[in-house]
Design a protein around this motif. Structure first.
Motif, PDB file in Angstrom:
ATOM      1  N   THR A  78       1.350  -4.953 -10.011  1.00 24.11           N
ATOM      2  CA  THR A  78       1.611  -3.893 -11.071  1.00 24.11           C
ATOM      3  C   THR A  78       3.155  -3.859 -10.693  1.00 24.11           C
ATOM      4  OG1 THR A  78       2.011  -2.554  -8.580  1.00 24.11           O
ATOM      5  CG2 THR A  78      -0.099  -3.122  -8.922  1.00 24.11           C
TER       6      THR A  78
ATOM      7  N   TRP B 102       2.826   7.209 -10.197  1.00 17.27           N
ATOM      8  CA  TRP B 102       2.092   7.523  -9.343  1.00 17.27           C
ATOM      9  C   TRP B 102       1.840   8.199  -9.646  1.00 17.27           C
ATOM     10  CZ3 TRP B 102       2.005  10.034  -4.629  1.00 17.27           C
ATOM     11  CH2 TRP B 102       3.023  10.356  -4.624  1.00 17.27           C
TER      12      TRP B 102
ATOM     13  N   VAL C 207       4.663  -4.497  -4.768  1.00 18.63           N
ATOM     14  CA  VAL C 207       5.456  -4.641  -3.472  1.00 18.63           C
ATOM     15  C   VAL C 207       6.775  -4.691  -4.635  1.00 18.63           C
ATOM     16  CG1 VAL C 207       4.458  -6.242  -1.745  1.00 18.63           C
ATOM     17  CG2 VAL C 207       5.543  -7.198  -3.779  1.00 18.63           C
TER      18      VAL C 207
ATOM     19  N   ASN D  18       7.287  -3.961 -11.222  1.00 15.39           N
ATOM     20  CA  ASN D  18       8.406  -3.747 -12.175  1.00 15.39           C
ATOM     21  C   ASN D  18       9.695  -4.437 -11.873  1.00 15.39           C
ATOM     22  OD1 ASN D  18       6.458  -2.870 -14.132  1.00 15.39           O
ATOM     23  ND2 ASN D  18       6.979  -0.788 -12.740  1.00 15.39           N
TER      24      ASN D  18
ATOM     25  N   ARG E 175      16.994  -2.855  -7.189  1.00 17.23           N
ATOM     26  CA  ARG E 175      16.601  -3.447  -5.645  1.00 17.23           C
ATOM     27  C   ARG E 175      15.800  -4.587  -5.203  1.00 17.23           C
ATOM     28  NH1 ARG E 175      10.382  -1.665  -6.779  1.00 17.23           N
ATOM     29  NH2 ARG E 175      10.965  -4.187  -7.847  1.00 17.23           N
TER      30      ARG E 175
ATOM     31  N   SER F 139       0.777  -1.261  -0.318  1.00 17.14           N
ATOM     32  CA  SER F 139       0.322   0.358   0.204  1.00 17.14           C
ATOM     33  C   SER F 139       1.210   1.375   0.024  1.00 17.14           C
ATOM     34  CB  SER F 139      -0.782   0.349   1.356  1.00 17.14           C
ATOM     35  OG  SER F 139      -1.082  -1.487   1.704  1.00 17.14           O
TER      36      SER F 139
ATOM     37  N   SER G 217       4.195  -4.762   4.615  1.00 16.83           N
ATOM     38  CA  SER G 217       4.553  -5.680   5.111  1.00 16.83           C
ATOM     39  C   SER G 217       5.154  -5.582   6.980  1.00 16.83           C
ATOM     40  CB  SER G 217       5.961  -5.917   5.013  1.00 16.83           C
ATOM     41  OG  SER G 217       6.701  -4.689   5.470  1.00 16.83           O
ATOM     42  N   ARG G 218       4.781  -4.503   7.507  1.00 12.03           N
ATOM     43  CA  ARG G 218       4.467  -4.202   9.225  1.00 12.03           C
ATOM     44  C   ARG G 218       3.277  -4.046  10.000  1.00 12.03           C
ATOM     45  NH1 ARG G 218       6.739   1.505   8.512  1.00 12.03           N
ATOM     46  NH2 ARG G 218       6.114   1.196   6.369  1.00 12.03           N
TER      47      ARG G 218
ATOM     48  N   ILE H  70       3.296   2.904 -14.791  1.00  6.97           N
ATOM     49  CA  ILE H  70       2.315   4.301 -15.653  1.00  6.97           C
ATOM     50  C   ILE H  70       3.074   5.452 -13.334  1.00  6.97           C
ATOM     51  CG2 ILE H  70      -0.091   3.796 -14.305  1.00  6.97           C
ATOM     52  CD1 ILE H  70      -0.234   6.564 -15.367  1.00  6.97           C
TER      53      ILE H  70
ATOM     54  N   ASN I  56       3.265   3.399  -3.032  1.00  6.25           N
ATOM     55  CA  ASN I  56       3.111   5.021  -3.462  1.00  6.25           C
ATOM     56  C   ASN I  56       1.942   4.511  -4.812  1.00  6.25           C
ATOM     57  OD1 ASN I  56       5.041   6.730  -3.047  1.00  6.25           O
ATOM     58  ND2 ASN I  56       6.490   5.586  -3.682  1.00  6.25           N
ATOM     59  N   ILE I  57       2.592   3.330  -5.304  1.00  9.06           N
ATOM     60  CA  ILE I  57       1.318   2.277  -6.539  1.00  9.06           C
ATOM     61  C   ILE I  57      -0.328   2.555  -5.605  1.00  9.06           C
ATOM     62  CG2 ILE I  57       2.174   0.917  -7.252  1.00  9.06           C
ATOM     63  CD1 ILE I  57       1.368   3.063  -9.215  1.00  9.06           C
TER      64      ILE I  57
HETATM   65  N1  LIG Z   1       6.036   4.121  -7.848  1.00 17.42           N
HETATM   66  C1  LIG Z   1       5.840   3.951  -9.078  1.00 17.42           C
HETATM   67  O1  LIG Z   1       5.386   5.254  -9.581  1.00 17.42           O
HETATM   68  C2  LIG Z   1       5.070   2.571  -9.423  1.00 17.42           C
HETATM   69  C3  LIG Z   1       4.519   2.541 -10.544  1.00 17.42           C
HETATM   70  C4  LIG Z   1       4.352   1.568 -10.874  1.00 17.42           C
HETATM   71  C5  LIG Z   1       4.851   0.083 -11.156  1.00 17.42           C
HETATM   72  N2  LIG Z   1       5.114   0.289  -9.921  1.00 17.42           N
HETATM   73  C6  LIG Z   1       5.682  -1.056  -9.140  1.00 17.42           C
HETATM   74  O2  LIG Z   1       5.306  -1.899  -7.944  1.00 17.42           O
HETATM   75  C7  LIG Z   1       5.510  -2.081  -7.195  1.00 17.42           C
HETATM   76  C8  LIG Z   1       5.565  -0.452  -5.848  1.00 17.42           C
HETATM   77  O3  LIG Z   1       5.930   0.312  -6.156  1.00 17.42           O
HETATM   78  P1  LIG Z   1       5.710   1.227  -4.460  1.00 17.42           P
HETATM   79  O4  LIG Z   1       6.535   2.955  -5.619  1.00 17.42           O
HETATM   80  O5  LIG Z   1       4.607   1.490  -4.750  1.00 17.42           O
HETATM   81  O6  LIG Z   1       6.355   0.866  -3.709  1.00 17.42           O
HETATM   82  P2  LIG Z   1       6.500   1.450  -2.413  1.00 17.42           P
HETATM   83  O7  LIG Z   1       6.027   3.204  -2.134  1.00 17.42           O
HETATM   84  O8  LIG Z   1       8.024   1.159  -1.670  1.00 17.42           O
HETATM   85  O9  LIG Z   1       5.571   0.281  -1.604  1.00 17.42           O
HETATM   86  C9  LIG Z   1       5.694  -0.677  -1.338  1.00 17.42           C
HETATM   87  C10 LIG Z   1       5.027  -1.537  -1.029  1.00 17.42           C
HETATM   88  O10 LIG Z   1       4.738  -3.039  -0.502  1.00 17.42           O
HETATM   89  C11 LIG Z   1       5.016  -3.111   0.788  1.00 17.42           C
HETATM   90  N3  LIG Z   1       5.464  -4.589   0.836  1.00 17.42           N
HETATM   91  C12 LIG Z   1       7.059  -4.790   1.333  1.00 17.42           C
HETATM   92  N4  LIG Z   1       7.519  -6.176   1.756  1.00 17.42           N
HETATM   93  C13 LIG Z   1       6.248  -7.032   1.697  1.00 17.42           C
HETATM   94  C14 LIG Z   1       5.583  -7.639   2.494  1.00 17.42           C
HETATM   95  N5  LIG Z   1       6.718  -8.741   1.802  1.00 17.42           N
HETATM   96  N6  LIG Z   1       4.376  -8.490   2.256  1.00 17.42           N
HETATM   97  C15 LIG Z   1       3.101  -7.494   2.464  1.00 17.42           C
HETATM   98  N7  LIG Z   1       3.833  -5.943   1.690  1.00 17.42           N
HETATM   99  C16 LIG Z   1       5.194  -5.796   0.976  1.00 17.42           C
HETATM  100  C17 LIG Z   1       5.687  -1.958   1.750  1.00 17.42           C
HETATM  101  O11 LIG Z   1       5.026  -2.162   2.778  1.00 17.42           O
HETATM  102  P3  LIG Z   1       5.676  -1.700   4.035  1.00 17.42           P
HETATM  103  O12 LIG Z   1       5.480  -0.071   3.665  1.00 17.42           O
HETATM  104  O13 LIG Z   1       5.397  -2.146   5.404  1.00 17.42           O
HETATM  105  O14 LIG Z   1       7.045  -2.387   3.891  1.00 17.42           O
HETATM  106  C18 LIG Z   1       5.192  -1.053   0.851  1.00 17.42           C
HETATM  107  O15 LIG Z   1       3.487  -0.747   1.733  1.00 17.42           O
HETATM  108  C19 LIG Z   1       6.980  -2.041  -7.443  1.00 17.42           C
HETATM  109  O16 LIG Z   1       7.141  -3.909  -7.784  1.00 17.42           O
HETATM  110  C20 LIG Z   1       6.910  -1.280  -8.588  1.00 17.42           C
HETATM  111  O17 LIG Z   1       8.256  -1.710  -8.976  1.00 17.42           O
HETATM  112  C21 LIG Z   1       5.613   1.232  -9.115  1.00 17.42           C
END
Ligand SMILES: NC(=O)c1ccc[n+]([C@@H]2O[C@H](COP(=O)([O-])OP(=O)(O)OC[C@H]3O[C@@H](n4cnc5c(N)ncnc54)[C@H](OP(=O)(O)O)[C@@H]3O)[C@@H](O)[C@H]2O)c1
Length: 222
Positions: free
Chosen positions: A89, A132, A68, A91, A96, A9, A32-33, A130, A11-12
């Motif tokens: 969603t 976020w 995630v 990548n 990373r 939950s 995760s927390r 895209i 950025n995306i």
């Molecule tokens: N940022 C973008 O604009 C964007 C766009 C398209 C696709 N994506 C892709 O979408 C995915 C998420 O990106 P994001 O930018 O949203 O990342 P983010 O902001 O770092 O959020 C990651 C989320 O995953 C959770 N998480 C991590 N390990 C987990 C586990 N073992 N079980 C349950 N939840 C877990 C984190 O929880 P905690 O905070 O508690 O660790 C956090 O809520 C990635 O693969 C990224 O490459 C990102």
């Protein structure tokens, strides 16, 4: 109203949750927390949102969004996701996620890797291409002249239908981009990844119509 479970939950995931609540859906968020760090987001999203464990989000969701880093795939509650439509969603980012041989040598797409971790789930690749902030700002009401299109890829026609309905409800249209094996066409660094919606520096983004997204998918190479 659909209940959408979120595993991840940030950025995306948080942005899709915001769009879903705005569209009248119920969202169950997880990370995760545990639920406590999600209290502010739940307070902001209001009574149609709640925070839970990832197992509870998986169980509650008519659709479940996995958003995630790829290292989290082995931790996903696979047994509770069997039979569900799971929107991926994610990548692959070796910086990373570390290097994953099957992705580096193109044996699998990252969505096929996710599907391998989730036997019985119907995985759909969507929202991965895209930024976020653009996802938040480019959502439009049905029929808007500047409607933006997102590619989706999946092996299940039922899951494609459910995902299309969900994406349309939150203010976007879709371009069918083939199967999970074809989803490399929308992966990191391809022409449809980020570029059609404008630079990160323009946080409002640029709408991208069906033709733009089809052309970008068609010009992908590897
Ligand atoms: N940022 C973008 O604009 C964007 C766009 C398209 C696709 N994506 C892709 O979408 C995915 C998420 O990106 P994001 O930018 O949203 O990342 P983010 O902001 O770092 O959020 C990651 C989320 O995953 C959770 N998480 C991590 N390990 C987990 C586990 N073992 N079980 C349950 N939840 C877990 C984190 O929880 P905690 O905070 O508690 O660790 C956090 O809520 C990635 O693969 C990224 O490459 C990102």
């Amino acid at each position: 109203m659909t209940t959408v479970g979120f595993i991840g939950s940030g950025n995306i995931g948080g942005t899709v949750a915001r769009l879903a609540v705005n569209a009248g859906h119920r969202v169950v968020l997880s990370n995760s927390r545990g639920p406590d760090p999600l209290a502010d987001l739940v307070a902001e999203l209001g009574p149609r949102s709640s925070a839970s464990t990832s197992v509870e989000a998986a169980v509650a969701g008519d659709i479940v969004i996995v958003s995630v880093p790829l290292q989290a795939f082995p931790d996903l509650p696979a047994a509770h996701l069997a039979g569900k439509t799971v929107i991926d969603t994610c990548n692959y980012s070796p910086e990373r996620d570390g290097h994953i041989t099957e992705l580096d040598d193109n044996t699998l797409t990252s969505s096929q890797l996710l599907a391998r971790h989730l036997p019985g789930a119907a995985v759909v690749k969507a929202f991965n291409n895209i930024f976020w902030k653009h996802l938040l700002s480019l959502a439009r009401r049905p029929g808007a002249a500047d409607h933006t299109y997102l590619p989706i890829a999946a092996d299940s026609t039922a899951a494609i239908a459910a995902t299309t309905e969900f994406i349309e409800s939150v203010g976007y249209s879709v371009v069918a981009a083939g199967s999970l094996a074809d989803s490399w066409r929308q992966a990191t660094g391809t022409p449809v990844w980020g570029t059609p919606y404008g630079p990160y520096s323009n946080t409002m983004g640029i709408s991208a119509d069906e033709e733009v997204i089809r052309a970008a998918l068609g010009s992908a190479t590897r």
